[in-house]
Design an enzyme around this catalytic site. Structure first.
Site, PDB file in Angstrom:
ATOM      1  N   CYS A   7      28.150  26.380  44.052  1.00  0.00           N
ATOM      2  CA  CYS A   7      28.109  25.505  45.092  1.00  0.00           C
ATOM      3  C   CYS A   7      26.760  25.477  45.902  1.00  0.00           C
ATOM      4  O   CYS A   7      26.128  26.390  46.207  1.00  0.00           O
ATOM      5  CB  CYS A   7      29.045  25.921  46.276  1.00  0.00           C
ATOM      6  SG  CYS A   7      28.972  25.100  47.758  1.00  0.00           S
ATOM      7  N   THR A  56      36.287  25.750  52.260  1.00  0.00           N
ATOM      8  CA  THR A  56      34.822  25.700  51.878  1.00  0.00           C
ATOM      9  C   THR A  56      34.137  27.009  51.716  1.00  0.00           C
ATOM     10  O   THR A  56      34.464  27.854  52.502  1.00  0.00           O
ATOM     11  CB  THR A  56      33.858  24.717  52.635  1.00  0.00           C
ATOM     12  OG1 THR A  56      33.892  25.154  53.963  1.00  0.00           O
ATOM     13  CG2 THR A  56      34.847  23.090  52.552  1.00  0.00           C
ATOM     14  N   TYR A  66      26.229  13.209  45.810  1.00  0.00           N
ATOM     15  CA  TYR A  66      27.850  13.250  45.758  1.00  0.00           C
ATOM     16  C   TYR A  66      28.278  12.007  46.164  1.00  0.00           C
ATOM     17  O   TYR A  66      29.001  11.347  45.556  1.00  0.00           O
ATOM     18  CB  TYR A  66      28.296  14.232  46.867  1.00  0.00           C
ATOM     19  CG  TYR A  66      28.252  15.756  46.361  1.00  0.00           C
ATOM     20  CD1 TYR A  66      29.365  16.290  46.008  1.00  0.00           C
ATOM     21  CD2 TYR A  66      27.092  16.449  46.656  1.00  0.00           C
ATOM     22  CE1 TYR A  66      29.391  17.677  45.433  1.00  0.00           C
ATOM     23  CE2 TYR A  66      27.129  17.618  46.220  1.00  0.00           C
ATOM     24  CZ  TYR A  66      28.145  18.233  45.811  1.00  0.00           C
ATOM     25  OH  TYR A  66      28.094  19.789  45.360  1.00  0.00           O
TER      26      TYR A  66
END
Length: 357
Positions: A65, A132, A196
């Site tokens: 990530c 997250t 993204y």
């Protein structure tokens, strides 16, 4: 036998248009003014302030990530590794999000958690938003403290200052904060999230708009780095830490998987040289796992890559070649800065490339 029976795949892409990221996070902060061992204190905005206390908290991250990567880099550069422990989730997951399936018994060794979501549910039983990383978890209670990725590194810098390594770099100098904030806001919207926005676009029109925005920003960065060694000038700051995770993932993932394919980073001399210099600084390259990065994107994003085939390339070994940035004034850090030592035992990248040994 694996503990996890995989559920429905994660869903990220927009079904019909522009990808819009959920930016609502747990806004709790740390405060060095609070007494250690005390309970968190309510703030005016409804969030809580938690006391700074070595050994009380664990940074939950994932090598895959980019948002977590920036916190791992900051923690290492500041020397907080013995103060705030590190838990690492695996690179792949389903709609339930991150899983500690790299550890023995597929449990985080400090908390016993298998799913990160349980730390969220322990504090907010009906937590309605995404699970997250990065997330700070109180180790004893197994409860999430915050997942607000923009403020975690800032709190590491400001509130945990008394525990920094002697000689640790000043990553957020007072006289540069206004400019750092301006630059990092632009980088977040147009580059960090811009890739993204391209990859998860749900229509050709949304993709085309996102692509144009991304490359306008990339050209701006290429130009800025033609006269500056680092984003703020002569030394590494928080701005560089925020850009690095996107750049290091660009050629292996975003170029193809997210269709950001105007150019590879290797074709942009200033950005490529800049990335090489950062990668070769302790804290940057030694926290980067290209295998887990590719596994996450190409396996987890089944709506983009339904075959889940992970590409073998690209060969990233040139990232260790001379960076060619010496003609610009500056150095990674000012004279007298003490760099991180060897990566702590147990925190080594699990899939090092041959050039990372």
């Amino acid at each position: 036998m694996p503990k996890t029976t995989w559920d429905d795949p994660a869903q990220n892409a927009s079904p019909d248009g522009e990808f819009v990221r959920d930016t609502t996070y747990i806004e709790d902060r740390f405060s060095a003014e609070l007494v250690a061992k005390n309970a968190p204190q309510a703030m005016k905005n409804g969030a809580f302030s938690w006391p700074v206390e070595p050994g009380r908290y664990r940074l939950m991250a994932a090598r895959a990530c980019p948002w977590a990567h920036r916190t791992v880099i900051t923690r290492r550069l500041l020397g907080l590794e013995d103060v705030i422990s590190l838990g690492l989730a695996g690179p792949t997951h389903d709609r339930r999000s991150w899983v500690f399936d790299l550890d023995p018994n597929e449990e985080d060794p400090a908390t016993g958690l298998h799913f990160l979501q349980d730390a969220y549910f322990n504090r907010f039983p009906n937590y309605p938003r995404g699970i997250t990383v990065p997330a700070i978890v109180e180790t004893a209670s197994k409860k999430v403290v915050t997942n607000n990725f923009p403020t975690i590194p800032v709190d590491f810098i400001d509130e945990w200052a008394q525990y920094h390594r002697e000689g640790a770099p000043d990553l957020y100098p007072a006289h540069l904060r206004a400019e750092i904030d301006k630059v990092t806001t632009e980088i977040y919207h147009e580059v960090n999230n811009g890739v993204y926005r391209c990859g998860f676009a749900g229509s050709q029109e949304a993709y085309d708009t996102a692509y144009d925005r991304l490359w306008k920003a990339m050209d701006w960065l290429e130009d800025r780095l033609s006269t500056r060694r680092f984003l703020m000038g002569e030394h590494i700051t928080l701005a560089d830490i925020y850009l690095f995770p996107t750049l290091v993932r660009f050629d292996p993932v975003y170029y193809s998987h997210f269709k950001c394919s105007r150019q590879r980073l290797t074709e942009m001399p200033n950005l490529w040289g800049y990335l090489k210099e950062l990668f070769q600084v302790p804290g940057f390259g030694d926290t980067t796992d290209f295998t887990e990065i590719k596994q996450h994107y190409f396996i987890t994003h089944q709506e983009i890559n339904p075959t889940a085939i992970v590409p073998a390339g690209p060969d990233m070994s040139a990232i260790m070649e001379p960076h060619g940035r010496d003609h610009l004034p500056g150095s990674p850090f000012p004279e007298g800065t003490v760099l991180p030592g060897p990566v702590p035992t147990g925190e080594e990248v699990k899939h090092p490339e041959s050039f990372q040994h």
